[in-house]
Design a protein around this motif. Sequence first.
Motif, short mmCIF file in Angstrom:
data_model
loop_
_atom_site.label_atom_id
_atom_site.label_comp_id
_atom_site.label_asym_id
_atom_site.label_seq_id
_atom_site.Cartn_x
_atom_site.Cartn_y
_atom_site.Cartn_z
N GLN A 125 -27.67 -27.77 7.62
CA GLN A 125 -26.32 -28.30 7.78
C GLN A 125 -25.72 -28.67 6.43
OE1 GLN A 125 -26.43 -31.72 10.33
NE2 GLN A 125 -24.39 -32.42 9.81
N VAL A 126 -26.51 -29.33 5.59
CA VAL A 126 -26.00 -29.78 4.29
C VAL A 126 -25.74 -28.58 3.38
CG1 VAL A 126 -26.50 -31.14 2.22
CG2 VAL A 126 -27.18 -32.00 4.47
N SER A 127 -26.66 -27.62 3.34
CA SER A 127 -26.47 -26.46 2.46
C SER A 127 -25.27 -25.63 2.92
CB SER A 127 -27.73 -25.60 2.42
OG SER A 127 -28.01 -25.00 3.68
N LEU A 128 -25.05 -25.55 4.23
CA LEU A 128 -23.90 -24.80 4.75
C LEU A 128 -22.59 -25.51 4.41
CD1 LEU A 128 -23.32 -22.25 6.41
CD2 LEU A 128 -23.29 -23.67 8.46
N THR A 129 -22.59 -26.82 4.39
CA THR A 129 -21.40 -27.60 4.04
C THR A 129 -21.05 -27.46 2.56
OG1 THR A 129 -21.89 -29.22 5.79
CG2 THR A 129 -20.40 -29.91 4.03
N LEU A 130 -22.08 -27.47 1.71
CA LEU A 130 -21.86 -27.45 0.28
C LEU A 130 -21.56 -26.06 -0.27
CD1 LEU A 130 -24.69 -29.88 -0.91
CD2 LEU A 130 -22.26 -30.38 -0.71
N GLN A 131 -22.04 -25.02 0.40
CA GLN A 131 -21.89 -23.66 -0.12
C GLN A 131 -20.44 -23.26 -0.43
OE1 GLN A 131 -22.92 -20.39 2.55
NE2 GLN A 131 -23.87 -19.29 0.85
N PRO A 132 -19.47 -23.50 0.48
CA PRO A 132 -18.09 -23.10 0.16
C PRO A 132 -17.50 -23.86 -1.03
CG PRO A 132 -18.36 -23.51 2.52
CD PRO A 132 -19.59 -24.02 1.85
N LEU A 133 -18.09 -25.01 -1.36
CA LEU A 133 -17.60 -25.81 -2.47
C LEU A 133 -18.25 -25.42 -3.80
CD1 LEU A 133 -17.74 -29.31 -0.69
CD2 LEU A 133 -15.78 -27.75 -0.88
N GLY A 134 -19.13 -24.42 -3.74
CA GLY A 134 -19.83 -23.99 -4.95
C GLY A 134 -20.86 -25.00 -5.41
N LEU A 135 -21.45 -25.74 -4.45
CA LEU A 135 -22.41 -26.79 -4.77
C LEU A 135 -23.69 -26.59 -3.96
CD1 LEU A 135 -19.99 -29.87 -4.61
CD2 LEU A 135 -20.79 -28.70 -6.69
N ALA A 136 -24.73 -27.28 -4.40
CA ALA A 136 -26.00 -27.31 -3.67
C ALA A 136 -26.69 -28.62 -3.95
CB ALA A 136 -26.90 -26.14 -4.08
N LEU A 137 -27.53 -29.07 -3.04
CA LEU A 137 -28.36 -30.23 -3.32
C LEU A 137 -29.23 -29.93 -4.53
CD1 LEU A 137 -29.62 -31.35 0.21
CD2 LEU A 137 -27.93 -32.49 -1.21
N ALA A 138 -29.52 -30.97 -5.30
CA ALA A 138 -30.40 -30.77 -6.46
C ALA A 138 -31.79 -30.34 -6.03
CB ALA A 138 -30.46 -32.06 -7.28
N ILE A 139 -32.20 -30.74 -4.84
CA ILE A 139 -33.47 -30.28 -4.25
C ILE A 139 -33.19 -29.94 -2.80
CG2 ILE A 139 -35.76 -31.01 -3.47
CD1 ILE A 139 -36.05 -32.62 -5.99
N VAL A 140 -33.54 -28.72 -2.38
CA VAL A 140 -33.29 -28.26 -1.01
C VAL A 140 -34.61 -27.83 -0.39
CG1 VAL A 140 -31.91 -26.74 0.46
CG2 VAL A 140 -31.05 -27.37 -1.79
N PRO A 141 -35.34 -28.74 0.26
CA PRO A 141 -36.57 -28.32 0.94
C PRO A 141 -36.33 -27.16 1.89
CG PRO A 141 -36.48 -30.69 0.80
CD PRO A 141 -35.16 -30.18 0.32
N GLU A 142 -37.32 -26.25 2.00
CA GLU A 142 -37.11 -24.90 2.52
C GLU A 142 -36.66 -24.80 3.98
OE1 GLU A 142 -39.07 -24.49 -1.24
OE2 GLU A 142 -39.40 -25.81 0.46
N LEU A 143 -37.23 -25.58 4.87
CA LEU A 143 -36.94 -25.41 6.29
C LEU A 143 -35.59 -26.03 6.66
CD1 LEU A 143 -40.45 -26.07 7.89
CD2 LEU A 143 -39.43 -23.91 7.13
N GLU A 144 -34.75 -25.27 7.33
CA GLU A 144 -33.41 -25.73 7.68
C GLU A 144 -33.43 -26.96 8.58
OE1 GLU A 144 -30.75 -22.82 9.19
OE2 GLU A 144 -31.25 -21.32 7.68
N GLN A 145 -34.46 -27.11 9.42
CA GLN A 145 -34.47 -28.19 10.40
C GLN A 145 -34.87 -29.54 9.82
OE1 GLN A 145 -36.17 -25.28 10.60
NE2 GLN A 145 -36.27 -24.50 12.69
N LEU A 146 -35.36 -29.58 8.59
CA LEU A 146 -35.75 -30.86 7.98
C LEU A 146 -34.53 -31.75 7.82
CD1 LEU A 146 -38.16 -29.51 5.22
CD2 LEU A 146 -38.82 -30.76 7.29
N THR A 147 -34.71 -33.05 8.11
CA THR A 147 -33.59 -33.98 8.06
C THR A 147 -33.61 -34.83 6.80
OG1 THR A 147 -34.78 -35.74 9.23
CG2 THR A 147 -33.56 -34.13 10.58
N VAL A 148 -32.44 -35.32 6.44
CA VAL A 148 -32.32 -36.21 5.27
C VAL A 148 -33.20 -37.44 5.46
CG1 VAL A 148 -30.75 -37.75 4.04
CG2 VAL A 148 -30.02 -35.42 4.60
N GLY A 149 -33.16 -38.03 6.64
CA GLY A 149 -33.96 -39.23 6.89
C GLY A 149 -35.45 -38.97 6.77
#
Length: 509
Positions: A125-149
């Motif tokens: 969800q986070v990577s999909l939100t940031l992609q159109p803005l030309g941004l990414a989390l500084a660290i993006v753990p691999e599995l999409e289902q992992l949560t921020v919490g």
Amino acid sequence: MQTDSLLEFLLVEYRWVVVVTCLLPLSLLWKVWSTVRNYVVFKMNSAPKNHDKKVKEIQKQIRKWRMSGCQTKLCTARPGWQTMSFRQSLYKKSYTNIDINLVDVLEVDTENMTVRCEPMATMGQVSLTLQPLGLALAIVPELEQLTVGGLVMGTGVETSSHRRGLFQHVCTQYELLLPDNSVVTCSETENPDLFYAVPWSYGTLGFLLSATIKVIPAKKYVRLEYHPYTSLPELSRRFTHEASRPDSHMFVEALLYSRHEGVLMTGDMVDEVGADGKYNPIGKWYSEWFFTQVEKHLKRFQKGDKKTAVEYIPLRDYYHRHTRSLFWELQDIIPFGNHPLFRLTFGWLMPPEVSLLKLTQPAAVARLYERSHVIQDMLVPVEHLEDAVQKFHEEFEVYPVWLCPFKLPNQPGQLQLKSGKESEMFVDIGVYGVPKAKGYETVSSTRRVEEFVISRGGFQMLYADTYTTREEFRQMFSHSLYDRVRETLPGCLDAFPEIYDKVNRNVRK
């Protein structure tokens, strides 16, 4: 045969039928609904306003618990089947369950280069939100289902962690609800003790309401080089060199396919596909599972082709490259899932939601997993990589093995370096699958690996089973700051158990 027995038999022996006919369509519906819902909420900018309302609803539940006399401990109401850990927590049955519906990306601050997220927002969800803005989390753990919490209260590592550390090291602020019903924020400069105590605390200090995380400018592709090896010492030396050098590549990881054979991968963000490699959109529904694509480079090398292969992979595809096959766990659930015909026909439905897999897991499958399945991530100083691989081979013999380097700064908190250095390079050794080691036994084999990790100044990721005693657990993780914070936070000792009481094997099934 009774109906219940027949159903359990079918779920055990023909689990793939249930997955393909039921779970994959349900997973698709869930993904479509959540993607549309998250897009609308973010575009309408309604999440920040709703956040305050949702926090008040949580406070109302805490207030009710306090008025009843605080007779039980507190935990989230999120059921065990919704978490990424394949175990379910027994303590939830006797604790007061607090419903926390915090699922949104709240705001992106392009000036300070951060994103603020609620704890149940996922990496996908986070990577999909940031992609159109030309941004990414500084660290993006691999599995999409992992949560921020989960990544804050537990931990998260990724192939850029040799530069930036663990997920906690790119978080700049946490918002917490304490058991006295107060909302506090903490950072390196505001309530710093609480800030450093939160990571790895597993919800035993307060309820996480939001986290502010660093973002970086993103490019379109990752230029990825594949370096096969048939010698563990040679792979280990190159792996350590690539992770530790000052001008290191942005991404470094390795997959071992046997004790002596593996592929080291190094990558960097780029904006264009170069002429020195091929374009490989590994995120397409028909694409071969990534770990099997990597293995082909090893086989090519074994046949005498020593040329370094180069590929250009779309950035988001690279970030979530292990999602479609859940690293390699899905091959045990859908044995034909990587067949070209299945990928072409049903690949667009993959992967099934882990929560649905757990929800439909009968007791017999759970017992089978306990006896004959290993899911562990052990973190050891990179200098012990060869010894660790040998130990994991002796006790588990599970392949592939994931190797991911990360820099661990010697900051306050539970992960204290035994060396006393300012920082140290570690490696996450991920073992997921069916053990083939002679004499494997779940408890004794895991215990010996845990003892090895403790003896090398390492740590065990706590989403998996830990069989350590309380004393061994405190030897592995520093509790000095954690204990002090728990004693000073109002009502904390009455409201929450210690970490060990939430993660040791006796409180999980």
